[in-house]
Design a protein around this motif. Structure first.
Motif, mmCIF file in Angstrom:
data_model
loop_
_atom_site.group_PDB
_atom_site.id
_atom_site.type_symbol
_atom_site.label_atom_id
_atom_site.label_comp_id
_atom_site.label_asym_id
_atom_site.label_seq_id
_atom_site.Cartn_x
_atom_site.Cartn_y
_atom_site.Cartn_z
ATOM 1 N N ASN A 10 0.833 -1.213 0.000
ATOM 2 C CA ASN A 10 0.000 0.000 0.000
ATOM 3 C C ASN A 10 0.867 1.263 0.000
ATOM 4 N N ARG A 38 -6.154 -1.987 9.117
ATOM 5 C CA ARG A 38 -6.993 -0.879 9.572
ATOM 6 C C ARG A 38 -6.678 -0.571 11.034
ATOM 7 N N TYR A 52 -0.351 -10.574 -0.934
ATOM 8 C CA TYR A 52 -0.224 -9.190 -0.473
ATOM 9 C C TYR A 52 -0.292 -8.313 -1.720
ATOM 10 N N ASP A 96 -14.038 -7.133 6.551
ATOM 11 C CA ASP A 96 -13.211 -8.253 7.020
ATOM 12 C C ASP A 96 -13.819 -9.536 6.475
ATOM 13 N N ILE A 107 -8.844 -6.011 4.291
ATOM 14 C CA ILE A 107 -8.842 -5.051 3.183
ATOM 15 C C ILE A 107 -8.608 -3.656 3.752
ATOM 16 N N GLY A 124 -5.849 -2.233 -0.837
ATOM 17 C CA GLY A 124 -4.877 -3.211 -0.344
ATOM 18 C C GLY A 124 -5.599 -4.438 0.184
HETATM 19 C C1 BTN Z 1 -7.108 -5.142 7.951
HETATM 20 O O1 BTN Z 1 -7.838 -6.117 8.064
HETATM 21 O O2 BTN Z 1 -6.855 -4.457 8.943
HETATM 22 C C2 BTN Z 1 -6.549 -4.773 6.615
HETATM 23 C C3 BTN Z 1 -5.328 -5.574 6.236
HETATM 24 C C4 BTN Z 1 -4.804 -5.220 4.860
HETATM 25 C C5 BTN Z 1 -3.524 -5.942 4.532
HETATM 26 C C6 BTN Z 1 -3.077 -5.692 3.120
HETATM 27 S S1 BTN Z 1 -1.741 -6.725 2.637
HETATM 28 C C7 BTN Z 1 -1.503 -5.788 1.182
HETATM 29 C C8 BTN Z 1 -1.696 -4.334 1.571
HETATM 30 N N1 BTN Z 1 -0.465 -3.758 2.061
HETATM 31 C C9 BTN Z 1 -0.543 -3.424 3.351
HETATM 32 O O3 BTN Z 1 0.374 -2.921 4.036
HETATM 33 N N2 BTN Z 1 -1.777 -3.710 3.825
HETATM 34 C C10 BTN Z 1 -2.618 -4.269 2.795
#
Ligand code: BTN
Length: 241
Positions: A10, A38, A52, A96, A107, A124
Motif C-alpha cells: 500500500n 486498519r 499481499y 473483514d 482489506i 490493499g
Molecule cells: C485489515 O484487516 O486491517 C486490513 C489488512 C490489509 C492488509 C493488506 S496486505 C496488502 C496491503 N499492504 C498493506 O500494508 N496492507 C494491505
C-alpha cells in the motif's frame, strides 16, 4: 508489478498513485516487512504464505460513496473463496473476510481526496493462503485457506481469480452500486438481525443490525428502537443472531 520484498504494497502504491500512476496498476509482494491493517494494526505477511496485493484505482465517485468501493472488494474476495475454492466465507462490516469465524482476509482502502472527490484509492488486500500457524497475538483469531480447506494455493494462482472478480464488482461501484450493496448483504451473516457491539471514537453502541444504507453505512437498531447509521468502527457479534 511483482516484488520479492516490500515494506508495504500500500505504501508503494500510494507513492506511485501520487506521482500519476494509472488506474489498474497492481503491486504484488511475496513478503511485506511492515504490512499494515486498519486502525493502525499490522498485517502479518510472511514470505510466500499469503497474497499481499495493492491496486491503484481512480473511481469517479464522491467521498461519501467510497464505502461502496470497500464493500465491492469484500464481495470479490468472499466470492473468490466461496465459489472458486469452496471455502464458506462471511463478511464482517465493512470488509473483514471470515472463515470459520476467524479472519482470513483483510482489506485496507486508502484514498486521496480533493474537493470532495477521490483523486485515487489504493485497494490493499491481504489473504492468508498457506499459513499453518500465526503469531501468538492472532493465533486465536486468524485462519488461512489451507487451514480451512487443506488446499495449498500459491498467491500467483489465487491472483487471477481474485482480479477477475474485482473487475466485475469494481465496474458495478459506479454503474450499479445497489447491486454491490445487495450482494454484500446476501454474503454477510452480519447484515441483518445480528446482535452486535460497535466500538468507535464516540464509544460503544449495542444493537441489532438492520441492513446497509445505499451509501454502505450499517444500520443498527438500538435497544430503545432508535436507528443509527454506522460509518466507521469495529463491529463484534454479541451472540449468534
Ligand atoms: C485489515 O484487516 O486491517 C486490513 C489488512 C490489509 C492488509 C493488506 S496486505 C496488502 C496491503 N499492504 C498493506 O500494508 N496492507 C494491505
Amino acid at each position: 508489478m511483482r516484488y520479492d520484498c516490500l515494506a508495504s504494497t500500500n505504501d508503494l502504491a500510494k507513492e506511485m498513485a501520487a506521482s500519476g500512476a494509472s488506474e489498474g496498476v497492481a503491486l504484488l509482494a511475496r513478503e511485506q516487512t511492515a504490512g499494515r491493517g486498519r486502525l493502525n494494526r499490522s498485517w502479518s505477511s510472511p514470505p510466500g504464505e499469503g497474497l499481499y496485493l495493492s491496486l491503484i484505482l481512480r473511481p469517479q465517485i464522491k467521498v461519501a460513496e467510497s464505502t461502496v468501493l470497500t464493500l465491492a472488494a469484500a464481495v470479490a474476495v468472499a466470492e473468490t473463496l466461496t465459489l472458486d475454492y469452496q471455502v464458506a466465507a462471511d463478511i464482517k462490516w465493512p470488509n473483514d473476510i471470515l472463515a470459520g469465524n476467524r479472519k482470513i482476509c483483510g482489506i485496507l482502502v486508502e484514498s486521496s481526496i480533493e474537493q470532495d472527490s477521490l483523486q485515487y484509492a489504493v485497494l490493499g488486500i491481504g489473504v492468508n493462503l498457506k499459513q499453518r500457524e500465526f503469531p501468538p497475538e492472532i493465533t486465536e483469531t486468524a485462519t488461512s485457506l489451507f487451514l480451512e480447506s487443506g488446499q495449498m494455493i500459491e498467491p500467483e494462482e489465487f491472483l487471477p481469480h481474485l482480479l477477475e472478480r474485482i473487475e466485475t464488482w469494481y465496474r458495478l461501484v459506479t454503474s450499479a452500486p445497489a447491486a454491490v450493496i445487495a450482494r454484500w448483504q446476501a454474503l454477510s451473516s452480519f447484515a441483518r438481525d445480528c446482535q452486535v457491539s460497535v466500538s468507535s471514537r464516540e464509544g460503544v453502541l449495542v444493537g441489532t443490525t438492520r441492513g446497509l444504507r445505499p451509501t454502505g453505512a450499517l444500520l443498527i437498531e438500538l435497544e430503545d428502537g432508535q436507528l443509527r447509521e454506522i460509518v466507521s468502527g469495529e463491529v463484534r457479534r454479541v451472540c449468534k443472531g
